[in-house]
Write an enzyme that holds these catalytic residues in place. Sequence first.
Site, short mmCIF file in Angstrom:
data_model
loop_
_atom_site.label_atom_id
_atom_site.label_comp_id
_atom_site.label_asym_id
_atom_site.label_seq_id
_atom_site.Cartn_x
_atom_site.Cartn_y
_atom_site.Cartn_z
N SER A 692 -18.64 -46.51 -8.66
CA SER A 692 -19.35 -47.29 -9.67
C SER A 692 -18.63 -47.28 -11.02
O SER A 692 -19.00 -48.00 -11.94
CB SER A 692 -20.78 -46.80 -9.83
OG SER A 692 -20.80 -45.63 -10.60
N LYS A 735 -29.23 -44.78 -14.94
CA LYS A 735 -28.10 -45.26 -15.73
C LYS A 735 -28.57 -46.10 -16.91
O LYS A 735 -28.11 -45.92 -18.04
CB LYS A 735 -27.17 -46.10 -14.84
CG LYS A 735 -26.37 -45.25 -13.86
CD LYS A 735 -25.57 -46.13 -12.92
CE LYS A 735 -24.71 -45.29 -11.99
NZ LYS A 735 -24.03 -46.12 -10.99
#
Length: 813
Positions: A692, A735
């Site tokens: 990611s 996140k």
Amino acid sequence: MDYQIPHEAEGSSQKVHYLLPVLPLKNMTILPKSIIPVIVGRKQSIAAVESALQQDRQVFVTAQRDVEVERPSFKDLYDYGTRAVILQVVRMPKGGFKILVEGVSRSQALSCDSGNGYMQVDCVDSATTGTTDINELEALWRHVRTRYQSYQKINNKLPADILSEVSSVDNMEHAMDTLLAHITLPLDERQVFLEMGNLPERLLYVCKMLDREVTIFETEERIRGSVQSQLERNQREYYLQQQRNAIDKELGRDDQQAEVQQLRAKVKSLKLPRDPAEKVEREIRRLEQMPQSSAEASVVRHYVEWILALPWHKSSRDTINMQAAEKILNKQHAGLKKPKERILEFIAAKKFSNLLKRSPIICLVGPPGVGKTSLASSIAESLGREFRRISLGGVRDEAEIRGHRRTYIGALPGKFLQAMRQVETVNPVILLDEVDKMSTDSHNGDPSAALLEVLDPEQNKAFYDHFLEISYDLSQVMFIATANHIEGIPYPLHDRMELIFLSGYSEQEKFDITKKFLLPRNLKEHGLSSKQCKIPSNVLMILIREYTKEAGVRQLERTLTKILRKVIQLFLEDQSMLTFTLTEEQLRIWLGHSKFKIKPLNAQEERIGLASGLAWTEVGGDLLEIETSIVTGKGNVTLTGQLGEVMQESAYAALTYIRSKAPQLGLKQNFNTTKDIHIHIPEGATPKDGPSAGITLCTAIVSEMTKNPVNPLVAMTGEITLRGRVLPVGGLKEKILAAWQHGIKKVILPRENKEEIDEMQSELNTRDITLKFVDTMDEVLEEALLRSPFSAKHAKAKRAAGDDHHASSNQTS
Ligand SMILES: Nc1ncnc2c1ncn2[C@@H]1O[C@H](COP(=O)(O)OP(=O)(O)O)[C@@H](O)[C@H]1O
Ligand SMILES: [Mg+2]
């Protein structure tokens, strides 16, 4: 022997006739030579005796044919009787006599006269006949003697000398009479003997009677013998039992007997299935044979007690009521909307498909402290079942699941049967906590293989534990698992599980959980009331923001209890203090410098080669700063700062993309051979999902190469492909929350994650933040860099994209 054989009996005409009163006897005959007492009570008989006493005391005694007749006449009597003499007379007080009579001679009544109130007969003595053959007589006599001797042996009450002095036929006859008097005979047989005149016949008759007596006696003996031996056997057993008890007592075994009996009774009352019942019985029998205090006995005892302590039939009634279940879940947990929905769905399915045993196993997946364990216990509560947690973290040995063999000292069953013993019911909810932390190395047998068997409805009906050595039915148990990461779950287990994800909490959620649950509960546990101790909201928020850094609320709860302990201390020091309100200053004094204070972003900072990624870690989301530096060199790529293999691959993918875009970005085609690239991630936050960081890496490199600064208020996450496509990633909630906490204004995200994020919008509650969804790396660069990367300056290059593309493919081939 010298017999004097009498002369042949004289003719009856020469016989002496006697006129005698008759004494009729009931049930009795009197043989010559025997002396017998007789009670005389009947009027007729009394008159007869009176008459006899007035004469020569002689009477004719004979038996009645029928005992019942009270006033017999001559025809009621036997013709043959005995001439007898009355020896003694005792007058009875109420009239009548008791007399003693002695038989003199066998006699036959010829006629009777009953005129004087009693009968008087004319009688003659009966003679003995047939005594001519002396040898026959001798033979018969010997016969009688041997019979008599054997009879005497068994009946020692007989006088020994009856036969010894027999020297004449006369004597012989007397002897026969005496002998027969000692033998118990029924009346009619005695009468037959009395009437019998032939001597050999009489001897034979005696023989027969003796024989019969012997047989009867022997039979009697045999019967008595067998009765006796039965008695003796019983006695013997009793005696031995007593002896054994005494020995047992001496050896301290009588407690053992009691114990063994108790165990057996327990086995019966528990209604064990056949297999374990037999096994236990075998062990109990072994226990009986052992000295009570021996080490082996205690091993056996331990074993038997284990089996008896397990639940075999008892179960909790499933009380599935959806409203109640929902209430319980809500009462104990704030938020968690989605997981709760999934759990309720699962409970409903359980309710309707109880027959379908193959319901999947729920696995709650999420970072630590987000309530996985406590949710599982609420599930048990809402089903009305017992709950037990089995921690699988660090389990590396099959024996922990299946138990140790009994040969090991201190051996125990495995975790599952231990749990079953504690819950005492056959259908508890068992939590397999942290399945992902279980070791799968198969040095000591693979624990995950054993676990698989536990979870398999085909196999767990007969789960075999090494310690118990029997199969136990786990099929009614409901299993729930938890894990931090799905990656750690052994694949075959993963396959059977239905995953329910729990993400980390936002500040606001943590705040709510604390207000509603953690604070009230901990105040109570510390004996404080909410009035006594107040924590204002703004102080609580500082506590959450600056003193904890985690996805869940564990650290928060710990810090909270630390503060409450300090508060208690204050109350104890100052008795006059009634209430306490926590201030920011006090908080900072107690907890020291804020550990996790987020540095405010510097919006003016010139960020060339420095991009903010977003990472998902154990403690929730985090900002991930990626720094790059490019120097003249030979095309080396260096990565530093705990970067995993996946991150490295992302870096190469990014470089390939950049090379393919080199002309558009205004880069030299051969930059990769003339420059060295160094990539570094400064802070030690190790992201769990390496790929990611792909687009962040790429952005940082492009920024450095083109000296185009990255917008400091932008953060991003997404995987990059060689051709610059942006792929979806996980851990989005954490996140985005992390980005928000750090003051980021714009987050770049893969478009494929959009739907997922839209769904969690309510939980995110991120007001002043823009979410940008992208498909390609080009878009990322456009959004992230301060100046457009594909500027007019490079328009020429952009126009020649076709050639470039060509060139780049040449290079890569
Ligand atoms: N949503 C929630 N509502 C109320 N309490 C919670 C919530 N999430 C976690 N907790 C509390 O936080 C603590 C830690 O939770 P725990 O179940 O041990 O987490 P996990 O098993 O996921 O590591 C427990 O005291 C639990 O009650
Ligand atoms: Mg837990």
